[in-house]
Each structure stands twice: as structure tokens, then as C-alpha cells.
Design a protein around this motif. Structure first.
Motif, PDB file in Angstrom:
ATOM      1  N   UNK A 181     -60.180 -20.452  -9.678  1.00 49.74           N
ATOM      2  CA  UNK A 181     -60.816 -20.440 -10.997  1.00 49.74           C
ATOM      3  C   UNK A 181     -61.155 -21.858 -11.461  1.00 49.74           C
ATOM      4  N   UNK A 182     -60.234 -22.778 -11.230  1.00 42.80           N
ATOM      5  CA  UNK A 182     -60.452 -24.147 -11.700  1.00 42.80           C
ATOM      6  C   UNK A 182     -61.622 -24.813 -10.990  1.00 42.80           C
ATOM      7  N   UNK A 183     -61.941 -24.370  -9.778  1.00 46.40           N
ATOM      8  CA  UNK A 183     -63.040 -24.988  -9.028  1.00 46.40           C
ATOM      9  C   UNK A 183     -64.405 -24.722  -9.666  1.00 46.40           C
ATOM     10  N   UNK A 184     -64.463 -23.813 -10.613  1.00 46.02           N
ATOM     11  CA  UNK A 184     -65.730 -23.524 -11.300  1.00 46.02           C
ATOM     12  C   UNK A 184     -65.822 -24.240 -12.651  1.00 46.02           C
ATOM     13  N   UNK A 185     -64.828 -25.101 -12.959  1.00 44.99           N
ATOM     14  CA  UNK A 185     -64.751 -25.685 -14.296  1.00 44.99           C
ATOM     15  C   UNK A 185     -65.353 -27.079 -14.408  1.00 44.99           C
ATOM     16  N   UNK A 186     -66.129 -27.463 -13.406  1.00 36.60           N
ATOM     17  CA  UNK A 186     -66.830 -28.735 -13.503  1.00 36.60           C
ATOM     18  C   UNK A 186     -66.184 -29.837 -12.680  1.00 36.60           C
ATOM     19  N   UNK A 187     -66.985 -30.835 -12.332  1.00 31.01           N
ATOM     20  CA  UNK A 187     -66.539 -31.993 -11.565  1.00 31.01           C
ATOM     21  C   UNK A 187     -67.213 -33.217 -12.179  1.00 31.01           C
ATOM     22  N   UNK A 188     -67.094 -34.357 -11.528  1.00 34.59           N
ATOM     23  CA  UNK A 188     -67.575 -35.594 -12.151  1.00 34.59           C
ATOM     24  C   UNK A 188     -69.046 -35.533 -12.562  1.00 34.59           C
ATOM     25  N   UNK A 189     -69.874 -34.921 -11.726  1.00 36.09           N
ATOM     26  CA  UNK A 189     -71.319 -34.942 -11.971  1.00 36.09           C
ATOM     27  C   UNK A 189     -71.871 -33.583 -12.383  1.00 36.09           C
ATOM     28  N   UNK A 190     -70.966 -32.618 -12.565  1.00 31.92           N
ATOM     29  CA  UNK A 190     -71.350 -31.266 -12.992  1.00 31.92           C
ATOM     30  C   UNK A 190     -70.461 -30.902 -14.172  1.00 31.92           C
ATOM     31  N   UNK A 191     -71.013 -30.927 -15.350  1.00 27.00           N
ATOM     32  CA  UNK A 191     -70.219 -30.683 -16.545  1.00 27.00           C
ATOM     33  C   UNK A 191     -69.647 -29.269 -16.563  1.00 27.00           C
ATOM     34  N   UNK A 192     -68.587 -29.107 -17.335  1.00 24.72           N
ATOM     35  CA  UNK A 192     -67.936 -27.807 -17.444  1.00 24.72           C
ATOM     36  C   UNK A 192     -68.940 -26.730 -17.850  1.00 24.72           C
ATOM     37  N   UNK A 193     -68.937 -25.635 -17.114  1.00 21.40           N
ATOM     38  CA  UNK A 193     -69.842 -24.526 -17.394  1.00 21.40           C
ATOM     39  C   UNK A 193     -71.156 -24.595 -16.649  1.00 21.40           C
ATOM     40  N   UNK A 194     -71.467 -25.772 -16.075  1.00 24.57           N
ATOM     41  CA  UNK A 194     -72.781 -25.929 -15.445  1.00 24.57           C
ATOM     42  C   UNK A 194     -72.844 -25.411 -14.015  1.00 24.57           C
TER      43      UNK A 194
ATOM     44  N   UNK B 269     -88.060  -5.137 -21.953  1.00 24.68           N
ATOM     45  CA  UNK B 269     -88.008  -6.287 -22.860  1.00 24.68           C
ATOM     46  C   UNK B 269     -86.645  -6.399 -23.550  1.00 24.68           C
ATOM     47  N   UNK B 270     -86.006  -5.267 -23.819  1.00 20.94           N
ATOM     48  CA  UNK B 270     -84.665  -5.321 -24.405  1.00 20.94           C
ATOM     49  C   UNK B 270     -83.657  -5.881 -23.404  1.00 20.94           C
ATOM     50  N   UNK B 271     -83.856  -5.590 -22.124  1.00 21.11           N
ATOM     51  CA  UNK B 271     -83.003  -6.181 -21.105  1.00 21.11           C
ATOM     52  C   UNK B 271     -83.124  -7.689 -21.081  1.00 21.11           C
ATOM     53  N   UNK B 272     -84.347  -8.187 -21.240  1.00 23.84           N
ATOM     54  CA  UNK B 272     -84.572  -9.635 -21.315  1.00 23.84           C
ATOM     55  C   UNK B 272     -83.935 -10.213 -22.575  1.00 23.84           C
ATOM     56  N   UNK B 273     -84.057  -9.477 -23.667  1.00 20.48           N
ATOM     57  CA  UNK B 273     -83.484  -9.928 -24.935  1.00 20.48           C
ATOM     58  C   UNK B 273     -81.964 -10.031 -24.842  1.00 20.48           C
ATOM     59  N   UNK B 274     -81.336  -9.080 -24.175  1.00 20.33           N
ATOM     60  CA  UNK B 274     -79.880  -9.043 -24.094  1.00 20.33           C
ATOM     61  C   UNK B 274     -79.309 -10.058 -23.104  1.00 20.33           C
ATOM     62  N   UNK B 275     -80.132 -10.579 -22.207  1.00 15.72           N
ATOM     63  CA  UNK B 275     -79.617 -11.407 -21.111  1.00 15.72           C
ATOM     64  C   UNK B 275     -78.798 -12.598 -21.625  1.00 15.72           C
ATOM     65  N   UNK B 276     -79.296 -13.277 -22.622  1.00 16.47           N
ATOM     66  CA  UNK B 276     -78.586 -14.444 -23.159  1.00 16.47           C
ATOM     67  C   UNK B 276     -77.367 -14.039 -23.972  1.00 16.47           C
ATOM     68  N   UNK B 277     -77.375 -12.838 -24.509  1.00 12.91           N
ATOM     69  CA  UNK B 277     -76.249 -12.370 -25.313  1.00 12.91           C
ATOM     70  C   UNK B 277     -75.102 -11.868 -24.446  1.00 12.91           C
ATOM     71  N   UNK B 278     -75.406 -11.006 -23.469  1.00 12.94           N
ATOM     72  CA  UNK B 278     -74.314 -10.410 -22.685  1.00 12.94           C
ATOM     73  C   UNK B 278     -74.698  -9.986 -21.294  1.00 12.94           C
ATOM     74  N   UNK B 279     -75.855 -10.470 -20.788  1.00 15.50           N
ATOM     75  CA  UNK B 279     -76.355  -9.968 -19.515  1.00 15.50           C
ATOM     76  C   UNK B 279     -75.922 -10.729 -18.288  1.00 15.50           C
ATOM     77  N   UNK B 280     -75.210 -11.829 -18.418  1.00 16.33           N
ATOM     78  CA  UNK B 280     -74.800 -12.612 -17.261  1.00 16.33           C
ATOM     79  C   UNK B 280     -73.556 -13.416 -17.561  1.00 16.33           C
ATOM     80  N   UNK B 281     -73.061 -14.117 -16.552  1.00 16.35           N
ATOM     81  CA  UNK B 281     -71.848 -14.901 -16.733  1.00 16.35           C
ATOM     82  C   UNK B 281     -72.027 -15.942 -17.839  1.00 16.35           C
TER      83      UNK B 281
END
Length: 944
Positions: A86-99, A768-780
Motif C-alpha cells: 500500500x505504501x508503494x502507491x503513496x508517492x516518491x521523491x519525484x511523484x507526489x502523493x496521489x499522483x 453523459x451521466x457516466x462521464x459526469x460521475x467519473x470525477x465524483x465516484x467513477x475511479x480510484x
């Protein structure tokens, strides 16, 4: 001075020479031999690199496998390998947390990581033009992780792992069964005596410095294998690998772990009470063999003969006789050891002691009966086909190469593994039975419902001996962190290459005179054919008679049984020998027969499919057995909070008396009402060519497919009217929270949503509703998941989606959350949805949506299953072949104002029903002070 300069120059030249990847092996395809061509290199820092080209789809799959899993942990610090994943996905020196997630998803890719006892791997599948970027990401966390680790990230992921344990283990029936069995099968402190998820108390015990030491000890390049496959240029890929990974220093040397077979000299009886189980379970475990052992294939054959499928002895003695809902056997192999398991879930009226006695009698029956030629043919046919099927996708090929290299040092294992399967003989199977099962000591685990009425197989007689345990010294002292020194600016993210050319499947269509609609696509990447035969109707047909709800599902299960000319056992045996599968399932609006076959065996496979589809044999004995199993499954589902939440939520939005809430699975009462006449009448009335459609994908041309499906032309047509279920009758109250109490639940299940009535439309409002929802709850990277999982650590995952079909659907946001955070999480859902509806999407979120969804097409058409799903959608909704182009145009032209308007109209939290399923003692007092009305329901959705 001159001599010194020459010496330095020579040293520099030697360093450059040493840095060049060394080609140590190249495997090329030879004739028709099944093989994965690859090149294997070793970098100067010890990193093993395997490259395999496959230009059939414009994608690349990257896998980094580190040879460390939970077997390298110690008691008191279990679960650490998985926690570190899990921690390996939390960012490194050149990749900020979440990126890390965001960069892969924005590239149209998908990613994950997994941990087992012996290895941890990280992988991405992306459009091939994004490969360099993925290598940059993976190398940055291999070489530059530790300085980016913070206490806050550590605590959030610790909480996330606890949530994962709660959701996947502690909050479901039998979730800790394997944990209990292995704790008694292996010596105390043995590396396999706990599960990779670890124990909660151990997760509480570790700190961030433990994590750093773990990284330094095990995550060096010399303990890793980097495998890359797909639409790649080997020379360019190798140059990128050297650029991004070559400067990472070697880690400490890792010596191979020493295999140790556990000894169980006499039977060990253990038991525990399960908070969720409605039926007891008996789990017997014997010591087995490690992976790649000479006896592995023979034990797999033994497990199949005794305990897998219609032809097995356990099926005959336990399932066929209606003594048990489940009876299976398996052999599981790990790097250091393995185990053999037998599981039995008895029906009420059967004791666990009786089940244990029946297992012993079944083993004695096998010994007397021996191994038949039919047994061998079934094992070899099915095992070989299953093995080949795992290599269909590029991810399957890459995973196989990576695992083979990690555990054998040689990626080229296909020939050996197939040879092991093919050379198994009767004597081998009888020998391993006598060696590993007959007269051997075993662990016998009894899992008991909390009613207190069920007794274990025998009184507990085993407690692990803790006196001789000494934690191994894994060499954590004196480790130092040495950062790589690059000759380029690693902070600059690589740009993507030019967009790859995406080839949608070439489609052909045909119709028979009696109304069967056929659609297909030819490809010869693997010698295999996949078909689906769909009959429109499914569970919604129960609208004609709600007292017989669940009938379509019963009929589908009976179509998997006898035909007029063959028993289910005969069919199962023939399919196994062919390496084929035919499975019938029922959905809400269709019944589907799914067929897979090696091309060479398609004629024989379709002959069996014809029997099942057109000449089934419905018997009272089969009906009684299936009804009993279905009723027990319904009872079991009521003990699982996630199932309860889904069922009750459907009743809240559709109405408890609406057929859409229970038409497919039925209820205990409606299943009891179903007769053999009902089954026959349903089949006669609703199965006809006019409501039948067929999808064909694989190594069959249009003409060949039509010729092989000629039997469908002789199917007599009839007029069929598919009833339309009534509109929803539910009227959920506003500002109301519905709760279902599950005492002592480890987690709570939350559902927030409402009935939309919107029908599926590939290029209209639904899309279009699927596109609308993507930023709200459609992906990680959606707001719900980032807030509830990554920032607060309350859940293992939160999501939302608009669900639909031909009859209209609903919107739902959901998560399983830590019990202590239930009330806060429920209001957080409403707050996040409300803010999105009010303020809309941000420009960066809109750009991310377009980038992520727009580039994901490269991954949509790789496997036969993916192609079949694509064709089925065209067929079911009468879509034009160009609908994907239209979707892409809609996505490209999507504006913030358009998304904001849709969010305001369709994501209003005041319209939504809120349901919480969990231990009310922990959250009810807070809810009662919230201003919301609280209505308590039972597990059936009835108000208390």
C-alpha cells in the motif's frame, strides 16, 4: 598525471561497460510449439529484465515483482509485506502523493499491486505510447521512496489495510477460516502460519521506521524482476529501462528461503464461532508440496477426482445426496510448502462429525475404486486448457514469465508445466494419495454458527507450542539508504509517444430464417473460440407470477444438469476431456449459455451445447437438490452485511413488493413454491429462436461459424411476449436514514442513492451521466475514494455509479467503512455529493476525465471475453458499429457547464435514500442527534 587520467578513463569505460544490460537468454517461437518468446537481461545492479513482444493490441503491460512476501515477516509484525504494498502507491521523491494512480489513470491505463506469501508485484496496463512514463513511475518508487514516506501517509494506509481486513476477512462468513487452519497446520512462527493480510494487533505495533527498514532490506533491484510485454520496441524499451533503473544501487543480498515441510503426526481438532455463518463448515487440511514439486500435478489430479466437479466423489456423496451445500477438495502450492484442503458445508440436519466420517469413507472409496482412464483424460484435458487460457492476454503472459523467473530463475516454464500435466499416470495419483492423505495427520477445523446448536467434529485438542519460537534474523541492522545518481532530470515526467492505432474488432452479422440473430468477430491470436447464446427474458419474466420468483434462475441451473441423452456427470466428463466449458446463468433480463472451446474441439463442444439448449431433461431429483441449495444460499446471504445492504437498498428504491427486487433469486417461500411443471412450462414458453442471439469470437470465420451453428435453424419458433415489470412503488422519506442492525459487525455498509428511471443509451443521457460521475465516484482518483480512503482512511474503497438497462436504473454511492467511523462516513458521502452538485466539476477534473476515458479504448478489445462483451452490447442495444466514435466525440467536446448542469439535476443529495447496515450500537446515538429521521429495518427490509 597522464597515467592517472588514463586510469580514470579506463575505470570510467569499465563502469559504462558494466552498466550495459547483459543479454543472458533469448527464446524464439519454433513451429507450433506453445511458447512465449522473450529476451532476458541482467542489469549491473542485479535487476532482471524480461521483454516479450506482442503487437496484436496497442497496449503494454509492465510488472515489477519483488521476491518478498509475508513469509519474510516475523511474528508480532505480520502483514507488513502487504502493508508496504500500500505504501508503494503513496508517492516518491519525484511523484507526489496521489499522483501514481492519477498518472496511470490519466494515461488510459489500469494498475494494481498484490502480495502473497512469497512475492509482491506491481503492474500497469497502458496504451503502448505511455510505456516510458510507466517505467519512470516504477523506477522512482524503487529508487526514491523513503524520503517521501511520512507519518501521516503511514497512518492513513495502516487504517486502509485494517479496512481491507475488515471487508475481506472479518466481516464475512468463514472469512478467517484459512487463517485458523494454517495457524494449526504449520509450526508456531513458521512463515505460512499467518495470512498476508496479517493481524490487526500487529499492524498497530509497527511504526514508520519498520517500514523503512523493510524497504531497504528487500526492495533492491537485485531482488526484483521487471517484465514488460506487448506492443513494444525491444531496443527502445531496453534503453529506457537502463536510463530509469540502471542507476539504482544494489540492495543487500537475499538468500533463498529454505523449504520446510510441516509435520502433523496426529489429527489436530480446532474450532471457533463465526459471527456471520448461518451454516457450519468443516475444513480439513493436510501438509502438501511446494510449487513446482514433482508431485504437484499428481496432487492436482487427485483433488479433481475426489473433490472437483460433477464427476468427483465428493459431489456424488455429498451434493447429489443433498447432504451438503458445498463439498470440494484442492491442492495449494507455495514456494516453501503447500497444503491439501477439503471443505464441506453441510445442510441442516447433518452433523459435522457425520461429515468427517463421510469424508473418510469417501477417501476409502477412492482407494478401493482407484484411478480410471476417464479420470486421467478429464484431468489432462481440463488442466491443459486452463493453463493455456491463462496466456490469452498480454498481462497473463507477462505474469507467467515474471512468476517463473521469480521462483525458478528461468522464465521458460511452459513446456515443463505442460509436460508435468501430460505425464501424470494412475500410479502417480495412487502414490500421492497414500503418501499425503492415507493415514496422515490433519488439522480438522470446525466453524460454528453463533446459535450454539452445532457441535464441532471433536473437542479441541490442539494449541500451538510457542516455547521454541525464535524470530529469524533477516539482517535489518546497519542498513543505509543510498539514492541513485542520474545523468538526467528525473523530476521531468516523460511525455507520451504518438497515439497508437486502435483497432476495433472487425464485425460480421447474420440472421437465421427462424429469427436467431448472430454477430461475430474473427481472430486467431489463440486457438480458441468463445460463444454466448442469449435468451431474452431472465428474472424479469417472473413479473407474470411473483409467487414463483426465482424460477428463471432455477431453470438456468437445471440447464447445467442432465439432457435427454446424457447425465450431468457424463457431460462434465466429456467437457473436461475436451478442455471446454459450457455454463448457463440467468440475469435480470436474459439467460445466457457461455461456451468456450479450443478450436480443434469446437464441433464436439457445440454438440453438447445443442443438447443442453434444445433437449434438456428436467427431473424432480435435480429440482429438489437445486432448490435446497438456492434456499440455503438465500439464508447465508442474509448474514453478509454487503449482501443485506444491496438487497435492502433495492427494496427501498423499487419497493419491497416490486419484482425487480427479487425476481431473479426469489425468496425462500417463492423457491419452495416452484414445481417441476413450472420449470418445464417456463422453458417451453420462453425459450425460442425469436428471442435468441448469439455472439461468436475467436478462430472461426463467418461461414464456418454459421455452418457449425446450423442446429439453431431447426429450432421451432413461436411468439413470445416478455412482460414489463411494474414501475417502482417505493416512496422513501426525505431527510431519513434507514438502518439495519448487525450486532458486532466489524464494518458498516453504506448505500446512498435513488431510482433515476434512466435507460441505457450509449450516446445519450446515460453515457453523459457516466462521464459526469467519473470525477465524483467513477475511479480510484474520484472525490469519494480520495476523501474517504486516501485522506481519512475510513474505507478500503468508495465509489458511485449510474446503473441502467432497458428498463431504467438507479444511482448509488457505496462503501464498507470502519465501524467506528460509520456516522461520520455517512454524512461525508452526502457532503461530497452535495458539493459536487452545487459547485460542479473543476477544470482539472474535466481534463482528467477526458484523458483517462479517452485513452482507455486501447485496453478494451484484447481478449475474447472483452470482444464478446463489446459485440453483445452492440447486439442487445441495436447499436451502430460507429457508436464508439460518437462517444469519443461527445467526450472530446464535453464542457464544464454541461457536466455542472447534469450534476445539479441528477446528483441532488436531497433526492437520495441513505442506508446503513452495521452494528447500530456504535452509530445510532450520533444519528439520533443529526436531525434526520431514523427508521430501523430488518434484514428483509421490513420496518421494525
Amino acid at each position: 598525471m597522464k597515467k592517472l587520467l588514463i586510469a580514470l578513463w579506463l575505470l570510467s569505460a569499465m563502469t559504462v561497460a558494466l552498466a550495459q544490460p547483459k543479454l543472458v537468454e533469448q527464446i524464439n517461437r519454433k513451429g507450433e510449439t506453445l511458447i512465449i518468446p522473450y529476451q532476458k537481461y541482467i542489469l549491473s545492479n542485479g535487476l532482471t529484465v524480461i521483454l516479450t513482444e506482442d503487437h496484436s493490441d496497442p497496449i503494454a503491460h509492465i510488472d515489477v515483482t519483488y521476491h518478498v512476501g509475508s513469509a519474510r515477516e516475523t511474528l508480532g509484525k505480520s502483514g507488513f509485506a502487504h502493508f508496504f504494498e500500500h505504501m508503494m502507491f503513496e508517492g516518491s521523491d519525484h511523484v507526489k502523493s496521489g499522483l501514481h494512480f492519477k498518472t496511470v489513470n490519466a494515461s488510459g491505463g489500469t494498475l494494481n499491486g498484490t502480495t502473497n506469501q512469497d512475492r509482491t508485484n506491481y503492474f500497469e496496463t497502458v496504451p503502448s505510447n505511455q510505456l516510458e512514463k510507466m517505467l519512470w513511475l516504477e523506477s522512482d518508487r524503487m529508487g526514491f521512496l523513503l524520503d517521501a514516506v511520512t507519518q501521516q501517509k503511514f497512518e492513513i494506509q495502516r487504517s486502509t489495510v485494517k479496512n481491507e481486513r475488515g471487508q475481506s476477512f472479518d466481516n464475512k462468513p468463514y472469512g478467517t477460516a484459512l487463517e485458523a487452519l494454517l495457524g494449526a497446520l504449520y509450526p508456531y512462527g513458521y512463515p505460512y502460519s499467518w495470512q498476508p493480510i496479517g493481524f490487526v494487533e500487529d499492524l498497530d505495533r509497527v511504526d514508520v521506521n519498520d517500514l523503512k527498514r523493510f524497504f531497504l532490506r528487500w526492495y533492491g533491484p537485485n531482488n526484483a524482476t521487471l517484465t514488460i510485454g506487448g506492443d513494444i520496441n525491444v531496443k527502445q524499451t531496453l534503453a529506457w529501462v537502463e536510463k530509469y533503473f540502471g542507476s539504482i544501487p544494489r540492495g543487500p543480498e537475499v538468500k533463498p528461503a529454505v523449504p520446510l515441510k510441516p509435520v502433523v503426526s496426529s489429527d489436530r481438532y480446532i474450532s471457533y464461532t463465526d459471527n456471520y455463518a448461518r451454516l457450519p463448515l468443516m475444513f480439513i487440511g493436510y501438509p502438501g508440496v511446494k510449487m513446482n514439486d514433482k508431485d504437484q500435478a499428481a496432487l492436482d489430479a487427485l483433488a479433481m477426482i475426489i473433490g472437483k466437479g460433477y464427476n468427483s466423489l465428493l459431489y456424488k456423496n455429498f451434493i447429489k445426496t443433498r447432504k451438503a451445500a458445498e463439498a470440494t477438495m484442492f491442492s495449494y502450492n507455495l514456494e516453501l510448502a503447500g497444503f491439501i484442503g477439503i471443505e464441506v458445508v453441510p445442510f441442516p440436519g447433518q452433523t459435522l462429525a457425520d461429515m468427517h466420517q463421510m469424508v473418510q469413507e469417501t477417501l476409502a472409496e477412492f482407494e478401493k475404486r482407484g484411478v480410471t482412464d476417464e479420470d486421467l483424460a478429464r484431468f489432462k484435458g481440463s488442466a491443459e486448457a486452463d493453463f493455456i487460457n491463462t496466456l490469452e492476454s498480454i498481462s497473463g503472459k507477462v505474469s507467467f514469465l515474471a512468476e517463473s523467473q521469480t521462483f525458478t530463475g528461468n522464465p521458460n516454464q511452459i513446456g515443463r508445466q505442460l509436460a508435468d500435466i501430460r505425464k501424470v499416470n494412475k500410479e502417480d495419483i495412487m502414490r500421492v494419495y497414500r503418501q499425503y492423505l492415507k493415514g496422515s495427520g490433519a488439522v480438522i477445523l470446525s466453524i460454528l454458527p453463533k446459535t450454539g446448536e452445532v457441535k464441532p467434529v471433536a473437542p479441541n485438542n490442539f494449541t500451538p507450542d510457542k516455547s521454541n519460537y525464535a524470530a529469524p534474523d533477516y539482517g535489518y541492522q546497519g542498513l543505509t539508504y543510498r539514492k541513485p545518481k542520474d545523468k538526467f532530470n528525473r523530476a521531468v515526467q516523460p511525455l507520451a509517444g504518438s497515439n497508437p492505432s486502435i483497432k476495433m474488432p472487425a464485425i460480421w452479422k447474420s440472421n437465421t430464417e427462424n429469427g436467431v440473430n448472430i454477430i461475430g468477430s474473427y481472430n486467431n491470436e489463440v486457438p480458441e473460440v468463445s460463444l454466448s447464446v442469449s435468451i431474452r427474458g431472465g428474472g424479469l419474466l417472473a413479473a407474470n407470477n411473483t409467487s414463483k420468483a426465482g424460477l428463471p434462475n432455477i431453470v438456468a441451473q437445471m440447464l447445467n444438469d442432465d439432457t435427454e441423452s446424457m447425465t450431468a456427470e457424463e457431460i462434465s466428463g466429456k467437457l473436461a476431456k475436451l478442455g471446454s466449458n459450457i455454463v448457463v446463468t440467468a440475469g435480470n433480463d436474459e439467460t445466457v449459455m457461455s461456451i468456450s472451446s479450443l478450436t480443434k474441439n469446437i464441433d464436439q463442444t457445440l454438440a453438447i451445447a445443442e443438447q443442453r439448449l434444445l433437449r434438456p431433461k428436467f427431473t424432480q431429483e435435480t429440482l429438489d437438490r437445486i432448490k435446497k441449495q438456492v434456499i440455503q444460499n438465500l439464508m447465508v446471504s442474509k448474514a453478509q452485511p454487503a449482501n443485506v445492504a444491496n438487497t435492502v437498498f433495492n427494496k427501498l428504491i423499487y419497493g419491497s413488493d416490486n419484482i425487480r427486487t427479487y425476481g431473479l433469486v426469489g425468496t425462500e417461500q417463492t423457491i419452495t413454491n416452484i414445481t417441476l411443471t413450472d420449470v418445464q412450462d417456463y422453458y417451453t414458453k420462453y425459450f425460442a429462436p425469436g428471442v435468441c442471439s448469439v455472439v461468436v469470437v475467436g478462430e472461426l470465420t463467418k461461414s464456418a461459424a454459421i455452418n457449425k451453428l446450423v442446429f439453431l435453424k431447426h429450432w421451432k419458433n413461436k411468439h413470445i411476449e416478455i412482460p414489463v415489470p411494474p414501475a417502482p412503488t417505493a416512496k422513501p422519506e426525505s431527510k431519513t436514514i434507514y438502518i439495519v442492525d448487525v450486532p458486532k459487525a466489524a464494518q458498516s455498509e453504506i448505500r446512498v442513492g435513488y431510482y433515476t428511471g434512466i435507460k441505457y443509451d450509449a450516446t445519450g443521457l446515460f453515457y453523459k451521466l457516466g462521464l459526469t460521475n467519473y470525477a465524483l465516484g467513477g475511479g480510484f482518483d474520484s472525490r469519494l475514494n480520495i476523501d474517504l480512503r486516501e485522506e481519512k482512511g475510513w474505507t478500503y474503497g468508495a465509489s458511485s455509479n449510474f446503473s441502467s438497462g432497458k428498463l431504467g436504473g438507479f444511482y448509488v454511492a457505496s462503501a464498507g467503512v470502519r465501524a467506528a467511523t460509520t456516522d461520520s462516513a455517512a454524512f461525508e458521502f452526502l457532503k461530497i455529493i452535495g458539493h459536487y452538485a452545487q459547485d460542479g466539476i473543476t477544470p482539472s477534473e474535466l481534463q482528467f476525465t477526458k484523458s483517462s476515458i479517452g485513452q482507455s479504448d486501447a485496453r478494451k478489445y484484447e481478449t475474447n471475453m472483452q470482444k464478446a462483451a463489446f459485440l453483445s452490447r452492440i447486439q442487445n442495444y441495436n447499436l451502430s458499429a460507429g457508436f464508439v466514435d460518437k462517444q469519443n466525440m461527445i467526450l472530446k467536446n464535453l464542457t464544464k457547464s454541461e457536466v455542472d448542469a447534469l450534476a445539479r439535476e441528477y446528483l441532488d443529495p436531497d433526492k437520495m435514500t441513505v442506508l446503513i447496515v452495521g452494528d447500530k450500537a456504535g452509530f445510532l446515538p450520533v444519528l439520533q442527534k443529526s436531525g434526520y429521521k431514523i427508521i430501523e429495518l430488518d434484514s428483509e427490509g421490513r420496518q421494525k
